[in-house]
Design a protein around this motif. Structure first.
Motif, PDB file in Angstrom:
ATOM      1  N   THR A 172      20.507  11.038 -26.502  1.00  9.30           N
ATOM      2  CA  THR A 172      19.619   9.939 -26.997  1.00  9.30           C
ATOM      3  C   THR A 172      18.669  10.556 -28.171  1.00  9.30           C
ATOM      4  N   ARG A 203      20.727  10.602 -31.524  1.00  6.94           N
ATOM      5  CA  ARG A 203      20.541   9.136 -31.919  1.00  6.94           C
ATOM      6  C   ARG A 203      19.446   9.091 -32.699  1.00  6.94           C
ATOM      7  N   ASP A 242      19.229  11.359 -35.571  1.00  2.87           N
ATOM      8  CA  ASP A 242      20.241  10.770 -36.862  1.00  2.87           C
ATOM      9  C   ASP A 242      19.295   9.725 -37.553  1.00  2.87           C
ATOM     10  N   ALA A 243      18.640   9.018 -36.914  1.00  2.00           N
ATOM     11  CA  ALA A 243      17.885   7.669 -37.338  1.00  2.00           C
ATOM     12  C   ALA A 243      16.739   8.031 -38.265  1.00  2.00           C
ATOM     13  N   GLU A 252      12.677   5.605 -25.536  1.00  2.00           N
ATOM     14  CA  GLU A 252      13.957   5.207 -25.571  1.00  2.00           C
ATOM     15  C   GLU A 252      14.892   5.338 -24.215  1.00  2.00           C
ATOM     16  N   HIS A 269      26.044  14.313 -38.950  1.00  2.00           N
ATOM     17  CA  HIS A 269      24.670  14.390 -38.377  1.00  2.00           C
ATOM     18  C   HIS A 269      23.821  15.000 -39.518  1.00  2.00           C
TER      19      HIS A 269
END
Length: 200
Positions: free
Chosen positions: A19, A22, A25-26, A40, A98
């Protein structure tokens, strides 16, 4: 292991790290916070501290998980040139998958130094290429900087901005060609010319 009343099931380190990856990455490492991660995961932020000490430790462990998934070339007798190319492609794949995490690690040498498996394979390949033991670290750092510079330009879009439309895949192959040719030339220079055959 902490259990969230909302989740009804325990957190796992794998879930925490994936998580985190992720979210990075965002929004990048700078946009990550323990509170965002907790939201999250649908847990109370304090639950995370049963698993990780702080954000710095969280990022460090996430980096280690990603690095462990790097597909490093095996020591199987393949020519060092092919192994070096495989290593370059594996590292580039990580950076492209990444980019935010890779950029952060690249800017924090203490994090990049923990990739012991990567450096061990790199040293093995350079040794096979004829680099003397006393020159391994220096040569490795130079080549790492060269490849990292290319990847920084690629992942930031600078490669395209400087040169217009660029086939990044072909450009990376050229970079690898230059590295291999340079190592071959250096090995030849260190080894010296072949001995002359005795005249009859």
């Amino acid at each position: 292991m902490a259990v969230s009343a909302r989740r009804g099931q325990p957190l796992t380190l794998e879930e925490i790290y994936m998580t985190t990856l992720r979210l990075v990455d965002a929004g990048g490492v700078e946009g990550l916070s323990m509170r965002k991660l907790a939201a999250e995961l649908d847990v109370n932020p304090m639950s995370l501290y049963h698993h990780v000490r702080n954000k710095e430790a969280l990022v460090r462990e996430t980096c280690a998980v990603v690095a462990a998934r790097l597909r490093l070339p095996a020591d199987d007798g393949t020519p060092w040139q092919d192994q070096l190319r495989a290593l370059g492609h594996a590292y580039r794949s990580l950076a492209r998958s990444h980019p935010s995490l890779w950029s952060y690690v690249n800017g924090h040498p203490d994090l990049s130094r923990q990739e012991n498996a990567l450096w061990a394979v790199f040293n093995r390949i350079l040794t096979a290429a004829g680099i003397p033991a006393e020159d391994l670290v220096r040569t490795r750092r130079v080549l790492y900087s060269f490849v990292s510079g290319f990847l920084t330009a690629e992942t930031s879009g600078l490669l395209v901005e400087l040169e217009g439309t660029v086939d990044a895949d072909s450009a990376f192959e050229v970079a690898l060609d230059l590295i291999v040719a340079g190592l071959e030339a250096r090995h030849s220079a260190v080894a010296g010319p072949p001995p002359e055959l005795p005249s009859r």
